[in-house]
Design an enzyme around this catalytic site. Sequence first.
Site, PDB file in Angstrom:
ATOM      1  N   GLY A   1      42.718   3.911 -75.091  1.00 49.79           N
ATOM      2  CA  GLY A   1      44.122   4.237 -75.397  1.00 49.79           C
ATOM      3  C   GLY A   1      44.729   5.172 -74.367  1.00 49.79           C
TER       4      GLY A   1
ATOM      5  N   ARG B   1      46.578  10.027 -71.399  1.00 53.39           N
ATOM      6  CA  ARG B   1      47.490  10.922 -70.664  1.00 53.39           C
ATOM      7  C   ARG B   1      48.766  10.185 -70.270  1.00 53.39           C
ATOM      8  NH1 ARG B   1      45.653  11.751 -64.479  1.00 53.39           N
ATOM      9  NH2 ARG B   1      44.675   9.742 -64.116  1.00 53.39           N
TER      10      ARG B   1
ATOM     11  N   ASP C   1      42.529  16.459 -70.529  1.00 55.66           N
ATOM     12  CA  ASP C   1      43.638  17.404 -70.721  1.00 55.66           C
ATOM     13  C   ASP C   1      44.992  16.705 -70.791  1.00 55.66           C
ATOM     14  OD1 ASP C   1      43.954  16.591 -68.127  1.00 55.66           O
ATOM     15  OD2 ASP C   1      43.794  18.595 -67.227  1.00 55.66           O
ATOM     16  N   GLY C   2      44.989  15.383 -70.590  1.00 52.79           N
ATOM     17  CA  GLY C   2      46.251  14.644 -70.672  1.00 52.79           C
ATOM     18  C   GLY C   2      47.167  14.855 -69.479  1.00 52.79           C
TER      19      GLY C   2
ATOM     20  N   ARG D   1      47.302  -4.948 -71.985  1.00 52.32           N
ATOM     21  CA  ARG D   1      46.097  -5.113 -71.170  1.00 52.32           C
ATOM     22  C   ARG D   1      45.139  -6.054 -71.885  1.00 52.32           C
ATOM     23  NH1 ARG D   1      45.899   0.580 -69.114  1.00 52.32           N
ATOM     24  NH2 ARG D   1      47.960   1.357 -69.670  1.00 52.32           N
TER      25      ARG D   1
ATOM     26  N   ASP E   1      40.482  -2.453 -69.488  1.00 50.55           N
ATOM     27  CA  ASP E   1      41.680  -1.699 -69.878  1.00 50.55           C
ATOM     28  C   ASP E   1      42.622  -1.522 -68.694  1.00 50.55           C
ATOM     29  OD1 ASP E   1      39.334  -0.074 -69.140  1.00 50.55           O
ATOM     30  OD2 ASP E   1      40.726   1.604 -69.186  1.00 50.55           O
TER      31      ASP E   1
ATOM     32  N   ASP F   1      47.008   0.784 -62.611  1.00 54.13           N
ATOM     33  CA  ASP F   1      46.034   1.856 -62.520  1.00 54.13           C
ATOM     34  C   ASP F   1      45.606   2.145 -61.082  1.00 54.13           C
ATOM     35  OD1 ASP F   1      43.897   3.727 -62.904  1.00 54.13           O
ATOM     36  OD2 ASP F   1      44.018   3.173 -65.007  1.00 54.13           O
TER      37      ASP F   1
HETATM   38  P1  AMP Z   1      41.296   5.140 -66.286  1.00 54.12           P
HETATM   39  O1  AMP Z   1      39.953   5.255 -65.645  1.00 54.12           O
HETATM   40  O2  AMP Z   1      42.366   5.870 -65.558  1.00 54.12           O
HETATM   41  O3  AMP Z   1      41.657   3.726 -66.571  1.00 54.12           O
HETATM   42  O4  AMP Z   1      41.206   5.886 -67.693  1.00 54.12           O
HETATM   43  C1  AMP Z   1      40.326   5.517 -68.689  1.00 54.12           C
HETATM   44  C2  AMP Z   1      40.662   6.250 -69.978  1.00 54.12           C
HETATM   45  O5  AMP Z   1      40.593   7.664 -69.781  1.00 54.12           O
HETATM   46  C3  AMP Z   1      42.045   5.963 -70.529  1.00 54.12           C
HETATM   47  O6  AMP Z   1      41.956   5.958 -71.930  1.00 54.12           O
HETATM   48  C4  AMP Z   1      42.845   7.143 -70.042  1.00 54.12           C
HETATM   49  O7  AMP Z   1      43.971   7.404 -70.840  1.00 54.12           O
HETATM   50  C5  AMP Z   1      41.830   8.258 -70.159  1.00 54.12           C
HETATM   51  N1  AMP Z   1      42.121   9.392 -69.256  1.00 54.12           N
HETATM   52  C6  AMP Z   1      42.062   9.426 -67.923  1.00 54.12           C
HETATM   53  N2  AMP Z   1      42.382  10.641 -67.447  1.00 54.12           N
HETATM   54  C7  AMP Z   1      42.659  11.416 -68.517  1.00 54.12           C
HETATM   55  C8  AMP Z   1      43.061  12.801 -68.711  1.00 54.12           C
HETATM   56  N3  AMP Z   1      43.233  13.634 -67.685  1.00 54.12           N
HETATM   57  N4  AMP Z   1      43.244  13.218 -69.982  1.00 54.12           N
HETATM   58  C9  AMP Z   1      43.070  12.405 -71.037  1.00 54.12           C
HETATM   59  N5  AMP Z   1      42.696  11.118 -70.926  1.00 54.12           N
HETATM   60  C10 AMP Z   1      42.489  10.631 -69.695  1.00 54.12           C
HETATM   61 MG    MG Z   2      43.547   3.032 -66.919  1.00 56.94          MG
END
Ligand code: AMP
Ligand code: MG
Length: 515
Positions: free
Chosen positions: A87, A90, A122-123, A180, A249, A259
């Site tokens: 989900g 951030r 940390d979002g 996605r 995702d 992404d």
């Molecule tokens: P990604 O590798 O960017 O596709 O991210 C995979 C998952 O990690 C997704 O659910 C993102 O929303 C979550 N995510 C990535 N970076 C952060 C962050 N700094 N804080 C919270 N969730 C994150």
């Molecule tokens: Mg992603």
Amino acid sequence: MNVLAFDNSYARELPGAFAEVRPAPPPAPALVFLNRALADELGLGEQARQGPRAAALWAGALLPDGAQPIAQAYAGHQFGGFSPQLGDGRALLLGEVVDRLGRRRDIAFKGSGTTPFSRNGDGKAALGPMLREVLVSESLFALGVPTTRALAVAATGEPVVRERALPGAVLTRVASSHLRVGTLQYFAARRDHSMLRRVADYAIARHDPDLAGREDRYAGLLGRVVARQAHLIAQWMNLGFIHGVMNTDNMTLSGETIDYGPCAFMDRFDPETVFSSIDRHGRYAWSNQPRIAQWNLARLAEALLPLMAQGTGDRELAQAAEQANAILRSYDEQYGAAWLTGQRAKLGLTTGAHGIDPAKDQVDAVLAADWLALLHRAGADYTRAWRRLADCMEGDVNPLRAELLSGNEGSGDTLAALDAWLARWRARLRETVSGAAPEPARRAAAMRQVNPWIIARNHRVEEALQAASDGGDLSLFERLLAAVRSPWDETPERAPFAEPAPPAFAAVYRTFCGT
Ligand code: AMP
Ligand code: MG
């Protein structure tokens, strides 16, 4: 502030597929980037383009009228392992806008604070990686590749802690949707077939409305996503683009690139190239991308299977599985054809006047493969070698010879192999003569419309981000952005952006994910 005409169909039609979340308040918003061409497409109001209110808006301090921020639910296979709940950890979807051309587009924040999906994150997002997304996505867009776009980047005035404290920022992303493969997997994994159906029907309404209402629409949706992804991956491959984190995702149903984390363009040609620091086994290496995409599409097929089956019995499921497999197998042919079409254009074999003889598919595929083997053996720069081949078309072989000798492995043998290959290439070119004069100049010009002079080169990207993030100096970022937006034409002032990285830089270059 009334600056966009929102119409939020996802929030309206899919309760249960998101959580409502407000953006985190930023202490000191400052606008860093605004994409004017994209703002025009969206009909973005003037107050949202500059000044303190625009900064507040794009940093998440002030919501535009009509926005309804939500964090979308999705699951996903990450490096092959399934996570039933990822989900938007951030990101926040603000809503949708129908643009000037009648296209419905998502407007979403990235880096706007925690959500129920944040897990331990940390979002937040750091300024450097958000500007990196701008540079690489604008580069792909200019190169004609389907992609999500960057509308704005605003600094929040708050440090985000990574290996060290970095300036925080929010990126506003525009996408034809954020649906996605993992969105459907989320409901399939929960065996919530009623929500699965609603989301799939929503995806069809949004991306393939001609399939709506048809009994075979879920198989139809699978077929459309397979086709879109086959074409997308072929474009990445032809440009030497490495996505770096092709988890399910991070694969859209729309066929747009999404992404921009660890992605990068390859410099020296090596099919095994991997930049991502966490991709230790090379799962997402350049040469693996086509079959990883197919693997991801098989996960999409599994998610859609309960909808494709006309009942819940074993026989119905077996029939649906057979149909899904036939659709998945068509990926090979579609990908292969798209790749070959791209290679032919890059080789100058595409003539406007005549189609290509299908009996020559194998010949041209081998010609292309042998050219790439030559580049690999020489350690030549992928982008520049293709560009030098366009010079050869006009009779000047020396730049290409120099390029092949500049790699570490270039030698006399390389030049002999090049000459032998060039003889085969010229023989093949003669077979595709169009009759339109002046033939070589016209073909070279066509080659220069598919073989870019400028890509977002890693060393240039890093130096621009460092100046912006560490020193608050955006001048390099702006010059590089202007350069990647005009990838085809050679001009003296943009020449530094076409140069490959120094070997010492390229040898150790690594990229990072959730930064
Ligand atoms: P990604 O590798 O960017 O596709 O991210 C995979 C998952 O990690 C997704 O659910 C993102 O929303 C979550 N995510 C990535 N970076 C952060 C962050 N700094 N804080 C919270 N969730 C994150
Ligand atoms: Mg992603």
